[in-house]
Motif scaffolding. Structure first.
Motif, PDB file in Angstrom:
ATOM      1  N   ALA A   1      38.935  45.766  46.637  1.00  0.00           N
ATOM      2  CA  ALA A   1      39.091  46.987  47.083  1.00  0.00           C
ATOM      3  C   ALA A   1      38.764  46.786  48.431  1.00  0.00           C
ATOM      4  N   ARG A  35      39.322  36.755  39.989  1.00  0.00           N
ATOM      5  CA  ARG A  35      39.454  36.264  41.363  1.00  0.00           C
ATOM      6  C   ARG A  35      40.902  36.459  41.811  1.00  0.00           C
ATOM      7  N   ILE A  36      41.048  37.114  42.958  1.00  0.00           N
ATOM      8  CA  ILE A  36      42.354  37.293  43.577  1.00  0.00           C
ATOM      9  C   ILE A  36      42.261  36.625  44.940  1.00  0.00           C
ATOM     10  N   TYR A  41      36.578  40.095  42.156  1.00  0.00           N
ATOM     11  CA  TYR A  41      36.529  41.539  41.917  1.00  0.00           C
ATOM     12  C   TYR A  41      35.833  41.808  40.592  1.00  0.00           C
ATOM     13  N   SER A  42      34.937  42.788  40.568  1.00  0.00           N
ATOM     14  CA  SER A  42      34.318  43.240  39.320  1.00  0.00           C
ATOM     15  C   SER A  42      35.312  44.146  38.609  1.00  0.00           C
ATOM     16  N   VAL A  43      35.398  44.026  37.296  1.00  0.00           N
ATOM     17  CA  VAL A  43      36.250  44.884  36.492  1.00  0.00           C
ATOM     18  C   VAL A  43      35.354  45.925  35.835  1.00  0.00           C
ATOM     19  N   LEU A  44      35.673  47.183  36.059  1.00  0.00           N
ATOM     20  CA  LEU A  44      34.886  48.293  35.521  1.00  0.00           C
ATOM     21  C   LEU A  44      35.775  49.152  34.635  1.00  0.00           C
TER      22      LEU A  44
END
Length: 141
Positions: A1, A35-36, A41-44
């Motif tokens: 983000a 990972r991008i 990135y955390s996934v929520l």
């Protein structure tokens, strides 16, 4: 983000709004991080993203979070996650600047690529394993 891309074309400039209840992916058996490019990135999982924002998912480049609607069925959650990952890939590669001139085209391309990737991953589990083994052995780029 660094701005936010949202499923459905919404745009946000800051961190994801906090839902009343965000689940840890561990609680429901979903991946916790993705990972991008060079960014993790955390996934929520959120119960309220669809209700509050009329979205099934969104990626926030500022806070490095991907939020997914927890009320969606598990298969749909992974389709949403891959949709947001494709947005991330396009943003990190600057491809979204080209496609962003036509918002509808951007969403169509993201959706096609995300569902195509999901099908390939689902239908070819050995492919992922073999790629991982190749990179772990130092044979990758």
């Amino acid at each position: 983000a660094k701005g936010v891309v949202a499923l459905g074309g919404g745009r946000f400039l800051g961190p994801l709004p906090r839902a009343t209840r965000i689940f840890s992916p561990q609680e429901v058996g979903m991946i916790e991080k993705v990972r991008i490019g060079a960014i993790d990135y955390s996934v929520l999982l959120s119960k309220t993203i669809a209700q509050k924002n009329d979205l099934a998912g969104q990626i926030c480049y500022a806070s490095c979070e991907i939020e997914v609607d927890s009320l969606s069925q598990p298969q749909k959650q992974y389709a949403i996650l891959l949709h947001e990952i494709v947005h991330g890939i396009f943003t990190h590669s600057k491809l979204n600047k080209t496609l962003n001139e036509k918002e509808e085209l951007l969403e169509d391309v993201v959706e096609i690529v995300a569902h195509g990737m999901l099908g390939v991953i689902r239908d070819n589990p050995d492919l992922i394993r073999e790629i991982q083994e190749l990179w772990n052995e130092g044979g990758g780029e």
